[in-house]
Design a protein around this motif. Structure first.
Motif, PDB file in Angstrom:
ATOM      1  N   ALA A 149      51.996  29.300  18.771  1.00 39.59           N
ATOM      2  CA  ALA A 149      52.229  30.023  20.017  1.00 39.59           C
ATOM      3  C   ALA A 149      51.195  31.129  20.204  1.00 39.59           C
ATOM      4  N   ALA A 150      50.867  31.833  19.134  1.00 38.44           N
ATOM      5  CA  ALA A 150      49.864  32.897  19.221  1.00 38.44           C
ATOM      6  C   ALA A 150      48.494  32.329  19.589  1.00 38.44           C
ATOM      7  N   SER A 151      48.139  31.194  19.002  1.00 36.86           N
ATOM      8  CA  SER A 151      46.843  30.584  19.288  1.00 36.86           C
ATOM      9  C   SER A 151      46.772  30.103  20.739  1.00 36.86           C
ATOM     10  N   VAL A 152      47.849  29.480  21.208  1.00 36.11           N
ATOM     11  CA  VAL A 152      47.871  29.000  22.594  1.00 36.11           C
ATOM     12  C   VAL A 152      47.820  30.177  23.563  1.00 36.11           C
ATOM     13  N   TRP A 153      48.530  31.244  23.265  1.00 35.40           N
ATOM     14  CA  TRP A 153      48.529  32.438  24.137  1.00 35.40           C
ATOM     15  C   TRP A 153      47.128  33.028  24.238  1.00 35.40           C
ATOM     16  N   ILE A 154      46.432  33.115  23.121  1.00 36.08           N
ATOM     17  CA  ILE A 154      45.069  33.660  23.125  1.00 36.08           C
ATOM     18  C   ILE A 154      44.143  32.747  23.918  1.00 36.08           C
ATOM     19  N   ALA A 155      44.326  31.429  23.773  1.00 37.71           N
ATOM     20  CA  ALA A 155      43.488  30.497  24.530  1.00 37.71           C
ATOM     21  C   ALA A 155      43.659  30.694  26.031  1.00 37.71           C
ATOM     22  N   ALA A 165      36.616  24.996  27.154  1.00 40.05           N
ATOM     23  CA  ALA A 165      36.141  24.409  25.898  1.00 40.05           C
ATOM     24  C   ALA A 165      36.012  25.458  24.802  1.00 40.05           C
ATOM     25  N   LEU A 166      35.381  26.572  25.112  1.00 40.77           N
ATOM     26  CA  LEU A 166      35.187  27.617  24.101  1.00 40.77           C
ATOM     27  C   LEU A 166      36.503  28.265  23.712  1.00 40.77           C
ATOM     28  N   SER A 167      37.390  28.469  24.670  1.00 44.31           N
ATOM     29  CA  SER A 167      38.684  29.075  24.360  1.00 44.31           C
ATOM     30  C   SER A 167      39.512  28.173  23.458  1.00 44.31           C
ATOM     31  N   LEU A 168      39.449  26.850  23.696  1.00 43.47           N
ATOM     32  CA  LEU A 168      40.162  25.912  22.830  1.00 43.47           C
ATOM     33  C   LEU A 168      39.581  25.913  21.419  1.00 43.47           C
ATOM     34  N   ALA A 169      38.250  26.009  21.317  1.00 44.58           N
ATOM     35  CA  ALA A 169      37.616  26.055  19.995  1.00 44.58           C
ATOM     36  C   ALA A 169      38.033  27.308  19.234  1.00 44.58           C
ATOM     37  N   ILE A 170      38.069  28.434  19.934  1.00 43.71           N
ATOM     38  CA  ILE A 170      38.481  29.688  19.286  1.00 43.71           C
ATOM     39  C   ILE A 170      39.941  29.616  18.865  1.00 43.71           C
ATOM     40  N   ALA A 171      40.786  29.079  19.737  1.00 42.62           N
ATOM     41  CA  ALA A 171      42.211  28.973  19.409  1.00 42.62           C
ATOM     42  C   ALA A 171      42.434  28.028  18.230  1.00 42.62           C
ATOM     43  N   THR A 172      41.684  26.938  18.185  1.00 46.26           N
ATOM     44  CA  THR A 172      41.812  26.002  17.070  1.00 46.26           C
ATOM     45  C   THR A 172      41.391  26.651  15.757  1.00 46.26           C
ATOM     46  N   GLY A 173      40.276  27.371  15.779  1.00 38.09           N
ATOM     47  CA  GLY A 173      39.835  28.079  14.575  1.00 38.09           C
ATOM     48  C   GLY A 173      40.847  29.117  14.124  1.00 38.09           C
ATOM     49  N   LEU A 174      41.437  29.821  15.090  1.00 35.18           N
ATOM     50  CA  LEU A 174      42.449  30.819  14.747  1.00 35.18           C
ATOM     51  C   LEU A 174      43.674  30.165  14.133  1.00 35.18           C
ATOM     52  N   LEU A 175      44.087  29.030  14.701  1.00 33.07           N
ATOM     53  CA  LEU A 175      45.252  28.325  14.164  1.00 33.07           C
ATOM     54  C   LEU A 175      45.001  27.859  12.733  1.00 33.07           C
ATOM     55  N   VAL A 176      43.815  27.315  12.484  1.00 34.71           N
ATOM     56  CA  VAL A 176      43.481  26.860  11.136  1.00 34.71           C
ATOM     57  C   VAL A 176      43.507  28.030  10.158  1.00 34.71           C
ATOM     58  N   ALA A 177      42.959  29.172  10.573  1.00 37.20           N
ATOM     59  CA  ALA A 177      42.947  30.351   9.701  1.00 37.20           C
ATOM     60  C   ALA A 177      44.365  30.850   9.428  1.00 37.20           C
ATOM     61  N   LEU A 178      45.182  30.932  10.473  1.00 39.36           N
ATOM     62  CA  LEU A 178      46.556  31.400  10.302  1.00 39.36           C
ATOM     63  C   LEU A 178      47.361  30.431   9.438  1.00 39.36           C
ATOM     64  N   ALA A 179      47.157  29.140   9.651  1.00 35.57           N
ATOM     65  CA  ALA A 179      47.877  28.145   8.852  1.00 35.57           C
ATOM     66  C   ALA A 179      47.465  28.227   7.386  1.00 35.57           C
ATOM     67  N   ALA A 180      46.177  28.466   7.132  1.00 35.91           N
ATOM     68  CA  ALA A 180      45.704  28.591   5.751  1.00 35.91           C
ATOM     69  C   ALA A 180      46.328  29.812   5.071  1.00 35.91           C
ATOM     70  N   VAL A 181      46.398  30.925   5.798  1.00 35.97           N
ATOM     71  CA  VAL A 181      47.028  32.119   5.245  1.00 35.97           C
ATOM     72  C   VAL A 181      48.510  31.873   4.992  1.00 35.97           C
ATOM     73  N   LEU A 182      49.153  31.211   5.946  1.00 33.88           N
ATOM     74  CA  LEU A 182      50.584  30.928   5.812  1.00 33.88           C
ATOM     75  C   LEU A 182      50.864  30.049   4.600  1.00 33.88           C
TER      76      LEU A 182
END
Length: 247
Positions: A149-155, A165-182
């Motif tokens: 939800a946080a990644s989609v909101w930022i996108a 395109a760039l917003s989706l790439a940033i949101a995807t990278g953020l999701l991967v980072a958050l998931a890795a931390v989680l």
């Protein structure tokens, strides 16, 4: 239109449930039977064998179909509600909106949690820790959904300035980072007995993953087509579809 979308979502879920049940009955159930045979045969000292009141015949037929049907129809209903909410708010076709919902839901509710806590067959895990393991899994689902939800909101917040395109790439990278931390901070659970057949464990988890793909992918495909038909049917004659600009 909302009622028609909801009915279409529930019906699509029921149709997908037939395919998911067939796959589970043909491919997944034999693996479960083999795991139960190992458990009942005393192959694992750390596994507790429980005698249920429901026979295995009922479990793998009527019980399995009831569970799969309930799961698929519920997901179909949720996708319908999400589609009704997004209709008119996104500059995409209804089919694409449904696919987007199905993809984000699969990643947040299935893929990320199962990467941390993969499905396990009977005979894996102690009966004394089943409550803790279940709690951890649901916490993982909730936390993963919050990350999505946080990644989609930022996108959505940055898409007008940076483009879709760039917003989706940033949101995807953020999701991967958050998931890795989680996945790093959540406690690890490893209770697979050393003598449990690795091939059987891999086969069970592969079938579990494929069944989820059938459910979410099937709903994305079938309900996406039906939802587009419902939206087109309910659009007044002579009304031209307008798309919201991305920037």
């Amino acid at each position: 239109m909302i009622q028609r979308l909801l009915f279409a979502g529930l019906l699509s879920g029921l149709v997908v449930a037939l395919f998911a049940f067939s796959f589970a009955r043909v491919y997944a159930e034999p693996t479960i039977e083999r795991a139960i045979s190992l458990e009942e045969g005393g192959a694992h000292k750390h596994a507790a064998v429980e005698k249920g009141t429901i026979s295995r015949s009922t479990q793998r037929n009527a019980g399995l179909f009831t569970g799969v049907a309930a799961y698929c129809t519920a997901l179909g209903g949720f996708l319908a509600i999400g589609m009704a909410f997004l209709h008119g708010r996104l500059s995409v076709r209804p089919r694409s909106a449904v696919w987007t919902l199905a993809l984000t839901g699969y990643v947040a509710l299935v893929l990320v949690p199962q990467l941390k806590y993969p499905a396990s067959p009977p005979g894996v895990g102690s009966a004394e820790t089943i409550g803790v393991r279940t709690e951890l899994y649901f916490v993982m689902i909730l936390a993963s959904a919050v990350c999505m939800a946080a990644s989609v909101w930022i996108a959505f917040r940055i898409r007008r300035r940076m483009g879709m395109a760039l917003s989706l790439a940033i949101a995807t990278g953020l999701l991967v980072a958050l998931a890795a931390v989680l996945m790093t901070i959540m406690p690890a659970v490893s209770e697979t007995p050393r003598d449990f057949p690795r091939g059987l464990l891999f086969e069970f988890r592969l079938h579990a993953a494929l069944m989820q793909l059938i459910v979410w992918g099937g709903l994305g495909f079938l309900f996406g087509r039906v939802a587009e038909h419902v939206v087109e049917h309910d659009r007044p004659a002579g009304v031209v579809r307008h798309r919201i600009p991305n920037a």
